[in-house]
Write an enzyme that holds these catalytic residues in place. Structure first.
Site, mmCIF file in Angstrom:
data_model
loop_
_atom_site.group_PDB
_atom_site.id
_atom_site.type_symbol
_atom_site.label_atom_id
_atom_site.label_comp_id
_atom_site.label_asym_id
_atom_site.label_seq_id
_atom_site.Cartn_x
_atom_site.Cartn_y
_atom_site.Cartn_z
ATOM 1 N N GLU A 333 0.834 -1.200 0.000
ATOM 2 C CA GLU A 333 0.000 0.000 0.000
ATOM 3 C C GLU A 333 0.869 1.251 0.000
ATOM 4 O OE1 GLU A 333 -4.221 0.259 1.777
ATOM 5 O OE2 GLU A 333 -2.941 1.183 3.299
ATOM 6 N N HIS A 364 6.606 -27.006 2.898
ATOM 7 C CA HIS A 364 5.800 -28.075 2.313
ATOM 8 C C HIS A 364 4.708 -27.516 1.406
ATOM 9 C CE1 HIS A 364 7.724 -31.038 4.998
ATOM 10 N NE2 HIS A 364 7.755 -30.025 5.853
ATOM 11 N N LYS A 473 -13.881 1.081 -3.849
ATOM 12 C CA LYS A 473 -14.854 1.380 -2.788
ATOM 13 C C LYS A 473 -15.994 2.240 -3.318
ATOM 14 C CE LYS A 473 -12.012 3.021 0.392
ATOM 15 N NZ LYS A 473 -11.510 3.496 1.705
#
Length: 504
Positions: A333, A364, A473
């Site tokens: 950000e 893994h 948004k």
């Protein structure tokens, strides 16, 4: 950065070193294992397996001086408007220490200390009640930092208060949290800089109704009047934050209220002390000996000169499992920008994609790609020298894996069977905490903050705004009526098709 006087020389070093074997670099500089290592307070750093040498580092530091990096640190700490697009200071360092004689920074430090005293008083009041659980509602910087620190430093047993974090607007997150709690013994904290964040308002409304009112609700906001009004929270239970602190840099402020509840107020202050101690190192240490500078310049070197598009963070301490997610926001950000401070387009790539996980689990999952994939992924390996759990053999095994994986990534191994050949040449930095204490964690987070700032200065971008999050948004807000079945003008044909599917 490519327009600096020293870039051509730096580029020549990159061409020389791009294909260099890390063992060859170590052989050429026999003192490299110790000369590329630093101890700063409770933190140890080893950069010996990065793919640069002294000449390349000198060229990096020359560009850092040309970019006036030391002056940039002074401007940051003194409270100058380094956030130029929003015409604000970025004074998160003043939340934890007063390191300059600048009146703006000193005033911010005093203000923050006063709010901490208020926060401490509220904690004492809460601890005197029959409340056993706290639900902290926030998102982004209002959640990731507090969640990380609370999880890393919470007591194994015997905690007076249990803190639960809810961030996602998905109702399942709140449902699962509340299902385990008793509303008569629960309090809530709503954290939002503006108190206009959709996720926090929706989740806050659920929590308010579940608690049966605002009697046990608290808030933290840069808009305390709106916070008090939105949920009828008494002004004495609303703590302020300020527009000169970005959300992703705010855990040191009253946004850390849930941290202090989870780990204790004294340990919260120790967290700040550790960060302030590293701040002093970042501000006052010459560039060539400054670990924050070296970490940031290493990221620039790997991104711009060696072409690495991603960066991995592996935490070999389960208590730091949330650190990669926190760093994703802090780094991406802050540095995910395509224009410079003056509004012109950047002349080089900026942020890498940051990702990672907790060792040894990640060995893994994605380590196959790190060792034998076609992309070279620089990495930070973070561990602890001393561990306070009773399982000493486990800690020895954990640290053996840090040593083994970093060696294998760097050195590789030849084989007559190409399927079993490891190319090596994968750079990494090892960071070791003496122990996972509040001071050490505070210092570690401070280091990453300053590393981010170093990169922003080198690229000439603003690390303290985040306009990239706004468009999505805004569109979501516009689409809400359509999803509720109301008439709405939706221009995008794909969005119209998806709406029809969602509305049945």
């Amino acid at each position: 950065m490519t327009q600096t006087n020293g870039f051509d020389a730096l580029h020549a070093h990159a061409q020389r070193l791009r294909g260099a074997a890390i063992p060859a670099l170590l052989a050429a500089e026999p003192e490299r294992p110790t000369q590329y290592a630093w101890q700063v307070g409770p933190l140890y750093f080893n950069f010996a397996r990065q793919k640069y040498d002294r000449a390349a580092l000198d060229a990096l530091f020359a560009i850092a001086r040309e970019r006036d990096l030391a002056g940039a640190f002074q401007r940051l700490f003194r409270g100058e408007q380094v956030n130029v697009t929003e015409q604000r200071a970025a004074l998160h360092t003043a939340l934890r220490g007063d390191l300059t004689d600048a009146p703006v920074a000193s005033e911010a430090y005093a203000t923050a200390a006063e709010v901490r005293q208020r926060m401490g008083a509220l904690i004492q009041q809460l601890e005197a009640t029959d409340v056993t659980d706290i639900v902290s509602v926030g998102i982004g910087g209002s959640d990731l930092g507090p969640r990380l620190v609370a999880d890393a430093l919470r007591p194994v047993s015997g905690a007076r208060l249990r803190v639960h974090f809810v961030s996602n607007v998905d109702g399942a997150a709140m449902q699962r949290t509340l299902a385990t709690l008793d509303p008569a013994r629960t309090a809530g904290i709503l954290i939002s800089k503006t108190f206009g964040t959709q996720e926090t308002l929706l989740n806050g409304s659920i929590l308010h109704a579940w608690l049966g009112g605002s009697e046990r609700l608290y808030a933290v906001s840069a808009n305390p009047e709106r916070a008090a009004k939105a949920f009828d929270i008494a002004p004495g239970r609303v703590l302020p934050m300020w527009d000169w602190v970005g959300g992703r840099y705010s855990l040191w402020s009253a946004v850390g209220f849930p941290i202090a509840l989870a780990i204790g107020f004294e340990r919260f202050e120790q967290l700040l002390e550790g960060a302030a101690q590293f701040d002093a190192h970042a501000l006052n240490t010459p560039l060539e000996e400054n670990v924050a500078v070296l970490h940031g310049l290493t990221a620039v070197w790997n991104r711009n000169l060696l072409g690495s598009a991603t960066h991995a963070v592996m935490t070999y301490d389960q208590r730091l499992a949330l650190l990669p997610a926190y760093l994703q926001q802090l780094v991406m950000e802050s540095l995910g920008k395509r224009v410079k401070l003056d509004g012109s387009t950047v002349d080089s790539d900026t942020v890498s994609v940051w990702w990672g996980g907790a060792g040894t689990d990640v060995q893994h999952s994605f380590f196959q790609a790190l060792h034998q994939g076609t992309s070279v992924v620089p990495a930070d390996f973070i561990g602890t020298v001393h561990n306070d759990d009773p399982y000493a053999e486990n800690h020895v095994a954990l640290m053996a894996n840090v040593l083994a994986q970093t060696e294998a990534l760097a050195n590789g191994q030849d084989s007559s069977d190409p399927h079993r050949s490891y190319p090596g040449g994968r750079p990494s930095t090892v960071i070791l905490l003496d122990a996972l204490t509040p001071q050490a964690l505070g210092a570690l987070i401070s280091m990453y903050e300053h590393s981010v700032y170093v990169q922003s200065v080198m690229w000439g971008i603003n690390a303290f705004d985040q306009f990239g999050v706004e468009l999505g948004k805004q569109l979501a807000s516009q689409l809400l009526p359509a999803l509720k079945g109301e008439s709405a003008d939706v221009a995008d044909p794909v969005t119209r098709e998806l709406l029809s599917k969602l509305r049945g």
